[in-house]
Write a protein that holds these residues in place. Structure first.
Motif, short mmCIF file in Angstrom:
data_model
loop_
_atom_site.label_atom_id
_atom_site.label_comp_id
_atom_site.label_asym_id
_atom_site.label_seq_id
_atom_site.Cartn_x
_atom_site.Cartn_y
_atom_site.Cartn_z
N GLY A 131 2.36 6.46 -6.91
CA GLY A 131 1.35 7.42 -7.35
C GLY A 131 1.86 8.84 -7.27
O GLY A 131 1.66 9.65 -8.18
N LYS A 132 2.55 9.16 -6.18
CA LYS A 132 3.12 10.51 -6.03
C LYS A 132 4.19 10.76 -7.09
O LYS A 132 4.27 11.85 -7.66
N PHE A 133 5.02 9.76 -7.36
CA PHE A 133 6.04 9.91 -8.40
C PHE A 133 5.41 10.12 -9.77
O PHE A 133 5.89 10.92 -10.56
N THR A 135 0.84 -1.20 0.00
CA THR A 135 0.00 0.00 0.00
C THR A 135 0.87 1.25 0.00
O THR A 135 0.65 2.17 -0.78
N ARG A 136 1.87 1.27 0.88
CA ARG A 136 2.78 2.43 0.94
C ARG A 136 3.51 2.62 -0.37
O ARG A 136 3.65 3.74 -0.86
N PRO A 193 5.29 14.26 -14.95
CA PRO A 193 5.12 15.20 -16.06
C PRO A 193 5.83 16.52 -15.84
O PRO A 193 6.48 17.03 -16.75
N SER A 194 5.75 17.08 -14.65
CA SER A 194 6.44 18.36 -14.41
C SER A 194 7.94 18.17 -14.39
O SER A 194 8.68 19.04 -14.84
#
Length: 113
Positions: free
Chosen positions: A53-55, A46-47, A60-61
């Motif tokens: 997901g954060k990565f 899960t972590r 894109p930025s």
């Protein structure tokens, strides 16, 4: 069958039952440990999913920034090459002027003589 044989058989059965009980307790402990490890694995998955997901949100930025940086580096290199070429042209022009001046000085000297 003698009484002695029955006693030995009874002792072996008792030892076997004790061993069986110990193995059952070990099996229960291992089952509990297995459940705990599965829960821990699930928590880590899960972590990890959250971090990925954060990565992916940042990607894109980050890719845009990397592309902009690369473009800027290429522009800087082209400007440096242009400046070097300009400096070389300027030096060659100065050399030509100096050689023309030296020739003019020699001609003036010849005319004086």
């Amino acid at each position: 069958m003698s009484f002695e044989l029955l006693t030995q058989l009874e002792a072996k059965v008792a030892t076997t039952l004790d061993s069986l009980e110990i193995l059952r307790m070990e099996m229960d402990e291992l089952k509990e440990e297995n459940v705990a490890l599965k829960n821990e694995k699930l928590a880590w998955e899960t972590r990890l999913g959250q971090l990925l997901g954060k990565f992916s949100e940042l990607e894109p930025s980050t890719a845009t920034t990397a592309t902009e940086t690369k473009d800027q580096d290429q522009d800087d290199e082209q400007n440096e090459e242009g400046n070097e070429q300009y400096q070389e042209d300027d030096l060659q022009e100065n050399d030509l002027k100096e050689s023309d001046l030296q020739e003019d000085d020699l001609l003036d000297l010849d005319s004086i003589n």
